[in-house]
Write a protein that holds these residues in place. Structure first.
Motif, PDB file in Angstrom:
ATOM      1  N   LEU A   1      -4.873   9.520   5.664  1.00 54.68           N
ATOM      2  CA  LEU A   1      -3.985   8.654   4.888  1.00 54.68           C
ATOM      3  C   LEU A   1      -2.894   8.037   5.730  1.00 54.68           C
ATOM      4  N   GLU A   2      -2.594   8.617   6.886  1.00 56.97           N
ATOM      5  CA  GLU A   2      -1.527   8.100   7.740  1.00 56.97           C
ATOM      6  C   GLU A   2      -1.997   6.936   8.608  1.00 56.97           C
TER       7      GLU A   2
ATOM      8  N   ALA B   1      -4.696   7.442  -4.450  1.00 53.48           N
ATOM      9  CA  ALA B   1      -5.733   6.968  -5.370  1.00 53.48           C
ATOM     10  C   ALA B   1      -6.987   6.568  -4.613  1.00 53.48           C
ATOM     11  N   MET B   2      -6.814   5.938  -3.450  1.00 49.58           N
ATOM     12  CA  MET B   2      -7.975   5.569  -2.618  1.00 49.58           C
ATOM     13  C   MET B   2      -8.710   6.820  -2.151  1.00 49.58           C
ATOM     14  N   GLN B   3      -7.946   7.832  -1.766  1.00 48.49           N
ATOM     15  CA  GLN B   3      -8.573   9.090  -1.339  1.00 48.49           C
ATOM     16  C   GLN B   3      -9.363   9.719  -2.486  1.00 48.49           C
ATOM     17  N   GLU B   4      -8.782   9.686  -3.685  1.00 51.06           N
ATOM     18  CA  GLU B   4      -9.472  10.263  -4.839  1.00 51.06           C
ATOM     19  C   GLU B   4     -10.802   9.571  -5.094  1.00 51.06           C
ATOM     20  N   TRP B   5     -10.812   8.222  -4.988  1.00 52.52           N
ATOM     21  CA  TRP B   5     -12.057   7.492  -5.228  1.00 52.52           C
ATOM     22  C   TRP B   5     -13.080   7.789  -4.128  1.00 52.52           C
TER      23      TRP B   5
ATOM     24  N   LEU C   1       0.864  -1.182   0.000  1.00 51.53           N
ATOM     25  CA  LEU C   1       0.000   0.000   0.000  1.00 51.53           C
ATOM     26  C   LEU C   1       0.903   1.234   0.000  1.00 51.53           C
ATOM     27  N   SER C   2       1.294   1.669  -1.182  1.00 52.03           N
ATOM     28  CA  SER C   2       2.223   2.783  -1.314  1.00 52.03           C
ATOM     29  C   SER C   2       1.501   4.118  -1.122  1.00 52.03           C
ATOM     30  N   VAL C   3       2.274   5.191  -1.119  1.00 51.66           N
ATOM     31  CA  VAL C   3       1.698   6.532  -0.998  1.00 51.66           C
ATOM     32  C   VAL C   3       0.789   6.827  -2.182  1.00 51.66           C
ATOM     33  N   ASP C   4       1.186   6.398  -3.370  1.00 44.71           N
ATOM     34  CA  ASP C   4       0.348   6.611  -4.560  1.00 44.71           C
ATOM     35  C   ASP C   4      -0.966   5.858  -4.446  1.00 44.71           C
TER      36      ASP C   4
ATOM     37  N   LEU D   1      -6.231  -3.535  -6.460  1.00 51.73           N
ATOM     38  CA  LEU D   1      -5.746  -2.987  -5.200  1.00 51.73           C
ATOM     39  C   LEU D   1      -6.534  -3.554  -4.022  1.00 51.73           C
ATOM     40  N   THR D   2      -7.838  -3.634  -4.169  1.00 51.15           N
ATOM     41  CA  THR D   2      -8.676  -4.160  -3.090  1.00 51.15           C
ATOM     42  C   THR D   2      -8.329  -5.602  -2.774  1.00 51.15           C
TER      43      THR D   2
END
Length: 417
Positions: free
Chosen positions: A107-108, A90-94, A83-86, A141-142
């Motif tokens: 995110l932290e 991307a999860m936040q964007e969705w 689970l990288s920063v990118d 990713l999921t």
């Protein structure tokens, strides 16, 4: 000769260029003795494997000796690898696109982020601007996030021979480690693999050797033709000079690389071996050598020692070989060095266009660039498929040009400081 070599190696530029070129040349000679693998051997089923050390999972899992290491950052690195920063961005964007307030997303906090993600993510929901590729990415990713924060070990099970039911064989704890030196099957791929799953380093060394051979052959052919035409044209003069100058001017008007493309295309893929391509390059790149040699010979043909040789009854070949050639030998050597460099670059250009040596024969630096471009390594970010090739071509041409500049400083009085 000893004095001349001393003068040559006194040039700093020549020493640097010679050192780079000698290193590349010795690598080409020594590497196959240490690692005799065929350069076009397929070593992986996947394409563009990243550079690294690959350890056999089956052997490491069944290693008889395991070691327990307590590393403070092990869990964080394990989570970060999946689970990288990118991925978090991307999860936040969705989630924001699905109606979650950005302030509610931390995110932290990995645990809170995963809880929010598993409770809200729905692959059937289409947020604005999301493509099918984005949707497939989120699904993958999921799937990779299952059990991410688990502290339990992985259970290894095998089917019972009589009942067919799975039975636990062992548990691999998260603190279990194996010594890589004790794993029987390990493969080091310093430059990864290419689009065909071939070891790029082994392929690169072999390709460098083939490209150097092409450069030497092309340089020898071009320098020989240019030298002979320049000698006879400059010394004979008259009709012979006019005819040879006409031929030279004719080849000067026609762009050499265009002529090279046409000839290579007419030969056909199956007949285009490395030696054939080298000869073709040499046959189309002699023009400037011939013009320069002719100019040098014209300035020498009326010298006293040449006139004396004529009066002595020596033949034209003898005069050219014994009275003129030694005076332009240093220039011929410099021309040969530049022809090698241009030959390597010409092969690379041809191969990028798909007109180089046949792909099933031997690798060349140009062919490696061609394969990387065809399979979009530059678009996919697989830098190891093309960056090392560019670096080797750059180092070869840079070293040859440095050697040529160093020689020019030694033999050209006007450049001596």
């Amino acid at each position: 000769m000893k004095y001349m070599l001393g003068q040559i190696f006194r040039s700093g530029r020549f020493r640097v260029g010679f050192g780079i070129f000698a290193t590349i040349f010795l690598t080409v000679l020594i590497y196959p003795l240490i690692i005799p693998d065929p350069p076009l051997e397929i070593v992986s089923r996947g394409t563009f494997l990243a550079p690294g050390v690959y350890v056999n999972v089956y052997d490491s899992m069944n290693s008889s000796t395991r070691y327990t290491l307590i590393l403070d950052e092990a869990a964080a690195r394990r989570v970060g690898s999946r689970l990288s920063v990118d991925d978090r961005m991307a999860m936040q964007e969705w989630l924001v696109g699905a109606g979650v307030a950005e302030g509610d997303i931390n995110l932290e906090d990995t645990a809170a982020l995963l809880d929010l993600w598993h409770s809200r993510f729905d692959p059937s929901v289409r947020i604005p601007g999301m493509t099918n590729a984005d949707r497939n990415y989120y699904i993958r990713l999921t799937a990779s996030l299952d059990g991410l924060l688990s502290t339990e070990g992985a259970i290894v099970a095998a089917a019972n021979a009589s009942s067919g039911a799975l039975e636990q064989q062992r548990v691999i704890e998260q603190t279990d480690y194996v010594n890589v030196n004790e794993v029987p099957n390990v493969r080091v791929l310093p430059l990864g693999t290419d689009n065909f799953g071939r070891d790029i380093l082994t392929e690169l060394v072999s390709a460098t050797g083939v490209s150097l051979t092409i450069g030497f052959v092309a340089g020898a052919v071009a320098t020989t033709i240019g030298l002979l035409l320049g000698l006879f044209s400059g010394y004979m003069g008259g009709v012979v000079d006019e005819v040879l100058v006409f031929i030279t001017n004719l080849f000067t008007v026609i762009p050499g690389f265009v002529l090279l493309i046409l000839i290579s295309f007419s030969i056909g893929q199956e007949q285009r071996g490395a030696f054939t391509i080298a000869v073709v390059i040499g046959l189309t790149s002699w023009v400037w050598t011939a013009r320069a040699v002719r100019a040098q010979v014209i300035s020498l043909r009326n010298r006293d020692h040449v006139s004396l040789s004529k009066l002595s009854g020596h033949s034209i070949v003898y005069i050219l070989a014994m009275d003129i050639l030694p005076y332009i030998a240093s220039y011929v050597v410099m021309a040969f060095i530049l022809q090698i460099s241009s030959g390597i670059l010409a092969e690379a250009g041809l191969s990028i266009l798909g007109l180089g040596p046949k792909t099933t024969d031997v690798p060349t630096l140009g062919l490696m660039m061609n394969w990387a471009l065809i399979y979009q390594a530059h678009v996919l970010g697989k830098w190891w498929a093309y960056a090392p090739v560019i670096l080797v071509i750059t180092l070869i041409t840079f070293s040859l040009n440095l050697m040529n500049t160093g020689l020019d400083q030694v033999f050209n009085p006007t450049l001596r400081g």
